[in-house]
Design an enzyme around this catalytic site. Structure first.
Site, mmCIF file in Angstrom:
data_model
loop_
_atom_site.group_PDB
_atom_site.id
_atom_site.type_symbol
_atom_site.label_atom_id
_atom_site.label_comp_id
_atom_site.label_asym_id
_atom_site.label_seq_id
_atom_site.Cartn_x
_atom_site.Cartn_y
_atom_site.Cartn_z
ATOM 1 N N GLU A 234 -47.477 21.753 47.751
ATOM 2 C CA GLU A 234 -47.188 20.556 48.546
ATOM 3 C C GLU A 234 -46.401 20.917 49.808
ATOM 4 O O GLU A 234 -46.702 20.455 50.909
ATOM 5 C CB GLU A 234 -46.361 19.550 47.727
ATOM 6 C CG GLU A 234 -47.097 18.922 46.564
ATOM 7 C CD GLU A 234 -46.906 19.691 45.268
ATOM 8 O OE1 GLU A 234 -46.717 20.939 45.318
ATOM 9 O OE2 GLU A 234 -46.955 19.060 44.196
ATOM 10 N N GLY B 102 -33.871 25.255 41.068
ATOM 11 C CA GLY B 102 -34.323 24.322 42.100
ATOM 12 C C GLY B 102 -33.544 23.018 42.101
ATOM 13 O O GLY B 102 -33.122 22.527 43.149
ATOM 14 N N ARG B 103 -33.305 22.465 40.907
ATOM 15 C CA ARG B 103 -32.638 21.150 40.863
ATOM 16 C C ARG B 103 -31.126 21.261 41.042
ATOM 17 O O ARG B 103 -30.425 20.253 40.997
ATOM 18 C CB ARG B 103 -33.007 20.410 39.577
ATOM 19 C CG ARG B 103 -32.826 21.194 38.296
ATOM 20 C CD ARG B 103 -33.575 20.543 37.139
ATOM 21 N NE ARG B 103 -33.580 21.384 35.944
ATOM 22 C CZ ARG B 103 -34.472 22.328 35.692
ATOM 23 N NH1 ARG B 103 -35.424 22.587 36.577
ATOM 24 N NH2 ARG B 103 -34.430 23.026 34.570
ATOM 25 N N LYS C 299 -37.449 26.970 47.348
ATOM 26 C CA LYS C 299 -36.861 28.137 46.697
ATOM 27 C C LYS C 299 -37.887 29.269 46.626
ATOM 28 O O LYS C 299 -37.611 30.393 46.987
ATOM 29 C CB LYS C 299 -36.387 27.738 45.289
ATOM 30 C CG LYS C 299 -35.835 28.889 44.496
ATOM 31 C CD LYS C 299 -35.375 28.457 43.119
ATOM 32 C CE LYS C 299 -35.136 29.699 42.263
ATOM 33 N NZ LYS C 299 -34.666 29.402 40.924
ATOM 34 N N GLU D 200 -36.176 17.093 33.916
ATOM 35 C CA GLU D 200 -36.746 18.438 34.069
ATOM 36 C C GLU D 200 -35.899 19.452 33.293
ATOM 37 O O GLU D 200 -36.420 20.438 32.783
ATOM 38 C CB GLU D 200 -36.827 18.833 35.555
ATOM 39 C CG GLU D 200 -37.681 20.071 35.794
ATOM 40 C CD GLU D 200 -38.011 20.303 37.260
ATOM 41 O OE1 GLU D 200 -39.113 19.950 37.706
ATOM 42 O OE2 GLU D 200 -37.159 20.861 37.981
ATOM 43 N N HIS E 57 -32.244 -8.338 39.216
ATOM 44 C CA HIS E 57 -33.312 -9.287 39.529
ATOM 45 C C HIS E 57 -34.679 -8.697 39.246
ATOM 46 O O HIS E 57 -35.689 -9.200 39.747
ATOM 47 C CB HIS E 57 -33.179 -9.746 40.984
ATOM 48 C CG HIS E 57 -31.858 -10.416 41.233
ATOM 49 N ND1 HIS E 57 -31.658 -11.761 40.979
ATOM 50 C CD2 HIS E 57 -30.661 -9.913 41.626
ATOM 51 C CE1 HIS E 57 -30.390 -12.055 41.252
ATOM 52 N NE2 HIS E 57 -29.771 -10.956 41.636
ATOM 53 N N LYS F 206 -50.018 22.251 37.548
ATOM 54 C CA LYS F 206 -50.175 22.988 38.808
ATOM 55 C C LYS F 206 -51.388 23.902 38.725
ATOM 56 O O LYS F 206 -52.198 23.979 39.658
ATOM 57 C CB LYS F 206 -48.946 23.875 39.068
ATOM 58 C CG LYS F 206 -47.732 23.153 39.567
ATOM 59 C CD LYS F 206 -46.674 24.185 39.964
ATOM 60 C CE LYS F 206 -45.314 23.548 40.123
ATOM 61 N NZ LYS F 206 -44.239 24.490 40.374
HETATM 62 O O1 F6P Z 1 -42.502 21.733 40.073
HETATM 63 C C1 F6P Z 1 -41.181 21.792 39.754
HETATM 64 C C2 F6P Z 1 -40.395 22.644 40.686
HETATM 65 O O2 F6P Z 1 -40.521 23.964 40.339
HETATM 66 C C3 F6P Z 1 -38.938 22.201 40.676
HETATM 67 O O3 F6P Z 1 -38.221 22.750 39.662
HETATM 68 C C4 F6P Z 1 -38.509 22.567 42.041
HETATM 69 O O4 F6P Z 1 -37.336 21.906 42.385
HETATM 70 C C5 F6P Z 1 -39.707 22.163 42.842
HETATM 71 O O5 F6P Z 1 -40.805 22.497 42.030
HETATM 72 C C6 F6P Z 1 -39.831 22.785 44.199
HETATM 73 O O6 F6P Z 1 -39.856 24.172 44.144
HETATM 74 P P1 F6P Z 1 -39.607 25.035 45.437
HETATM 75 O O7 F6P Z 1 -38.242 24.751 45.931
HETATM 76 O O8 F6P Z 1 -39.771 26.454 44.987
HETATM 77 O O9 F6P Z 1 -40.641 24.659 46.463
#
Ligand code: F6P
Length: 560
Positions: A224, A278-279, A218, A364, A395, A523
């Protein structure tokens, strides 16, 4: 579900509504679910809510007529109706970020207007979403038809989605759900963690010439995803040349500027607006991997299923409203009775990733301790969410759910029909799902355990020693979600059910379900800490433990 209790003040203030619930929870025998069944043989009928083939059976909880009425009074007192109106009217319900939460616009049917109120004015969120959806559909069709191909002219056979959090969990879960039984049109692969092992393993498996790479982010600033996208780019450019990057890479983002500087051309960018959290983004272009892997029809089915739940949530009375009822039973468990965990067991291998997806959606969103006004929240909010597919879970951790010292409510999720040709296997699966819920409710007394052992010919000494270990307290709550079959439509409807459940709970707790400030500090600190791990760097200021760990880490790596 009927409202019958007259001792409950249905016009209570929020504080009074919480007090009413606390009093109900303190009643002698308030937790005796078995007694509720004994007193009301039609309880399952009374406490099952339906929408078409989808039913939710809440009867194996200790919610009775009084608690039900008091929970609805709480929803009224907390202003749930007004919140719901504001949500659908596109107001900035995400107050700390000044944003609407208009993911519903992403699945709105053609011709339906849904507005988002922005600081700069009002936009037709549904029209924007539909225009981008048409571009996505065109792209997906052309990839499937071999009209869009890789740099060497070969058709794409694999789609690699690079993203994390909401840019990974929803698409990954839905791809698994919709392709496990019948296979995929493009084989989906996912790269989320910044651990370099992931890319190393994928590089062994994937052929760059036939891999389409989606960078889903987003913000397009996530460390990452940026690290993994750079690694994938090196891998692909190393094999096919730099010019191939533009042919094989697609970006799914709100941040067109950052995408352009990564080198992805505008016609390979599918955008969305910041009124999509994002979610909640799997309905947006972030869901492109789902459409590529499972086909457009399945993806559109998901959107339609979610839109059906949206309409139900928006229009149905609170007492008949599935997301509201699921939320209220959750509040009864977590905030009133103090149960601190919630287990989710989908008896369906296709929903293997559903608990992982729900962990982000619920924790979240509602893992908060401050109300909208900045005050401390007065009640426990989101419980710890965990789960695995049934029967695997039986199990492993179900021992604790049956006999552990804490009560953990369970959501059982089951489709009546499977998508394979082994009906007996599906009956075995379903028998286990129903039996687990029955066992949690029924339990086994010491007398029953001892009698069973004696009937099996066990000596008295063994009965005395072992029978106490074979006791189940029972009265452990569960909810069963049952529907006809798991297809795109049912999956979309199920996801939207939980999305709205989470929003309802947030509104009742008075918290903002749509921000996630709790992920920020780590972060920021990771950014500050990274240089300290480089060979020869002078370590910065940290607490004693962190400084010692950094020293030890560097010693063990022996990097110069
Ligand atoms: O670290 C949490 C977050 O901001 C989430 O809410 C989001 O889904 C994820 O990181 C990834 O964010 P992006 O889509 O901006 O890379």
């Amino acid at each position: 579900m009927p409202v019958e209790a007259d001792s409950i003040d249905q016009d209570a203030t929020p504080q009074e509504a919480w007090s009413q619930l606390a009093i109900l929870a303190d009643r002698a025998g308030a937790m005796d679910i078995r007694a509720l069944f004994a007193a009301d043989p039609r309880r399952a009928e009374t406490y099952t809510a339906t929408l078409d083939d989808l039913s939710i059976d809440f009867s194996k909880s200790s919610v009775d007529a009084d608690a039900h009425t008091a929970l609805l009074a709480l929803a009224e007192a907390a202003g749930l109706r007004a919140f719901r109106d504001k949500l659908f009217a596109g107001y900035a319900v995400n107050s700390t970020e000044g944003r609407a939460a208009m993911h519903m616009a992403l699945r709105a049917p053609e011709g339906e207007a849904m507005l988002a109120v922005l600081p700069t004015g009002i936009e037709n969120a549904a029209a924007i979403a539909i225009a981008e959806r048409r571009r996505m559909q065109d792209f997906v069709t052309r990839v499937h038809e071999g009209d869009i191909v890789g740099a060497t002219g070969q058709r794409f056979t694999h789609v690699l989605n690079i993203g994390i959090g909401g840019s990974d969990l929803g698409p990954r879960m839905a791809c698994e759900a919709l392709t496990l039984a019948r296979g995929a049109m493009l084989t989906p692969r996912f790269l989320s963690n910044v651990d370099g092992t992931g890319m190393q393993a994928l590089a062994r498996e994937l052929d760059p010439a036939t891999t389409l790479v989606l960078v889903a982010s987003k913000t397009f600033t996530t460390q990452e995803t940026a690290t993994n996208a750079a690694a994938a780019r090196d891998w692909l450019a190393g094999a096919l040349g730099e010019a191939a990057v533009g042919v094989h890479f697609v970006a799914l983002s709100t941040n067109r500027l950052a995408v352009a500087s990564f080198g992805i051309a505008d016609d390979r960018v599918f955008g969305f607006r910041d009124w999509v959290g994002g979610r909640y983004s799997l309905w947006s272009p972030v869901g492109l991997s789902i459409a590529l892997a499972a086909g457009w029809e399945a993806f559109q089915g998901m959107l339609d299923g979610a839109a059906t739940m949206d309409r139900h949530f928006r229009d149905a009375d609170l007492a008949e409203n599935l997301p509201v009822l699921l939320a209220l039973v959750g509040i009864w468990h977590s905030s009133v009775l103090g149960y601190r965990a919630q287990c989710v067991l989908a008896y369906d291998d296709r929903l293997k990733r559903f608990p992982a997806y729900l962990q982000q959606l619920e924790m979240e969103s509602n893992g908060k301790s401050v109300t909208l006004s900045g005050a401390a929240v007065g009640h426990p909010t989101c419980p710890v969410i965990f789960g695995e597919p049934g029967t695997d879970a039986q199990h492993s951790f179900m021992q604790l759910v049956h006999q552990g010292t804490q009560v953990i409510p369970v959501d059982f999720i089951l489709a009546a029909n499977a998508d394979h040709d082994r009906p007996q296997a599906h009956r075995v699966l379903a028998a286990n799902a129903f039996a687990q819920a029955e066992a949690l409710l029924r339990g086994r007394t010491l007398e029953e355990a001892a009698a069973e052992m004696r009937n099996a010919g066990q000596p008295e000494a063994a009965v005395a020693a072992v029978a106490p270990h074979r006791v189940f307290s029972g009265n452990r709550p569960s909810t069963t979600i049952l529907f006809e079959k798991l297809d795109g439509f049912a999956l979309g409807r199920l996801i939207a059910l939980y999305e709205h459940k989470v929003a309802v709970q947030g509104a009742i707790w008075g918290i903002n379900s749509f921000d996630q400030w709790g992920v920020e500090l780590g972060k920021v600190l990771a950014g500050g800490l990274l240089p300290d791990l480089a060979p020869g760097a002078a370590p910065g200021e940290h607490d004693g433990s962190t400084s010692a760990l950094i020293r030890r880490f560097r010693d063990l790596r022996r990097e110069r």
